[in-house]
Design a protein around this motif. Structure first.
Motif, PDB file in Angstrom:
ATOM      1  N   THR A  42      52.510  37.824  26.332  1.00 27.59           N
ATOM      2  CA  THR A  42      52.179  38.135  27.713  1.00 27.59           C
ATOM      3  C   THR A  42      51.163  37.106  28.191  1.00 27.59           C
ATOM      4  O   THR A  42      50.241  36.762  27.457  1.00 27.59           O
ATOM      5  CB  THR A  42      51.598  39.552  27.806  1.00 27.59           C
ATOM      6  OG1 THR A  42      52.631  40.481  27.434  1.00 27.59           O
ATOM      7  CG2 THR A  42      51.102  39.874  29.205  1.00 27.59           C
ATOM      8  N   VAL A  82      54.980  39.551  31.762  1.00 21.65           N
ATOM      9  CA  VAL A  82      55.111  40.544  30.700  1.00 21.65           C
ATOM     10  C   VAL A  82      56.057  40.022  29.632  1.00 21.65           C
ATOM     11  O   VAL A  82      57.241  39.827  29.884  1.00 21.65           O
ATOM     12  CB  VAL A  82      55.635  41.873  31.283  1.00 21.65           C
ATOM     13  CG1 VAL A  82      55.862  42.889  30.182  1.00 21.65           C
ATOM     14  CG2 VAL A  82      54.668  42.403  32.329  1.00 21.65           C
ATOM     15  N   TYR A  86      54.307  43.207  25.224  1.00 25.87           N
ATOM     16  CA  TYR A  86      53.354  43.794  26.178  1.00 25.87           C
ATOM     17  C   TYR A  86      53.146  45.286  25.898  1.00 25.87           C
ATOM     18  O   TYR A  86      54.076  46.069  25.992  1.00 25.87           O
ATOM     19  CB  TYR A  86      53.859  43.605  27.608  1.00 25.87           C
ATOM     20  CG  TYR A  86      52.978  44.245  28.652  1.00 25.87           C
ATOM     21  CD1 TYR A  86      51.742  43.700  28.954  1.00 25.87           C
ATOM     22  CD2 TYR A  86      53.383  45.375  29.337  1.00 25.87           C
ATOM     23  CE1 TYR A  86      50.925  44.269  29.925  1.00 25.87           C
ATOM     24  CE2 TYR A  86      52.567  45.958  30.302  1.00 25.87           C
ATOM     25  CZ  TYR A  86      51.355  45.405  30.587  1.00 25.87           C
ATOM     26  OH  TYR A  86      50.540  45.973  31.545  1.00 25.87           O
TER      27      TYR A  86
END
Length: 118
Positions: A42, A82, A86
């Motif tokens: 992420t 993301v 994540y």
């Protein structure tokens, strides 16, 4: 803080889920989209002038990240990309302090205010 969310997981709906969580935590989400390629990590990128906001968002993530300046980032917004790893946000609202009550041996409960991100 204004955040744009990109899904780099390859799994449909991950950006929308992260955006919902961000909104519930008090962030303004400008939109969601898919990243060009799937990634595991992420990332948080920011345009000029938003480094501190990027750092604040990273402090709320349950995963380590480094803010990266991106000259092509959406103006006025931090971008959360993301990745497949994540795990979401830490609890608590941005910029708040948590009230903790501790039990001390032989003493009554005493409140203690700390500025800890939950």
């Amino acid at each position: 803080m204004t955040v744009r969310v990109l899904n780099a997981t390859g799994t449909p709906g991950r950006a929308a889920t992260a955006a919902k969580e961000l909104r519930a935590a008090g962030y303004t989400v400008t939109g969601t989209d898919n990243a060009p390629t799937p990634v595991k990590e992420t990332t948080v990128t920011y345009p000029s002038g938003l480094k501190e906001q990027a750092k604040a968002l990273i402090a709320r993530l349950r995963t380590p990240a480094t803010p990266r300046w991106d000259p092509q980032a959406t103006p006025g917004a931090v971008t959360l990309t993301v990745g497949s790893g994540y795990p979401g946000l830490r609890g608590g609202l941005p910029g708040t302090t948590a009230l903790r009550i501790r039990l001390r041996h032989g003493r009554p409960w005493q409140p203690s205010v700390t500025s800890t991100v939950l």
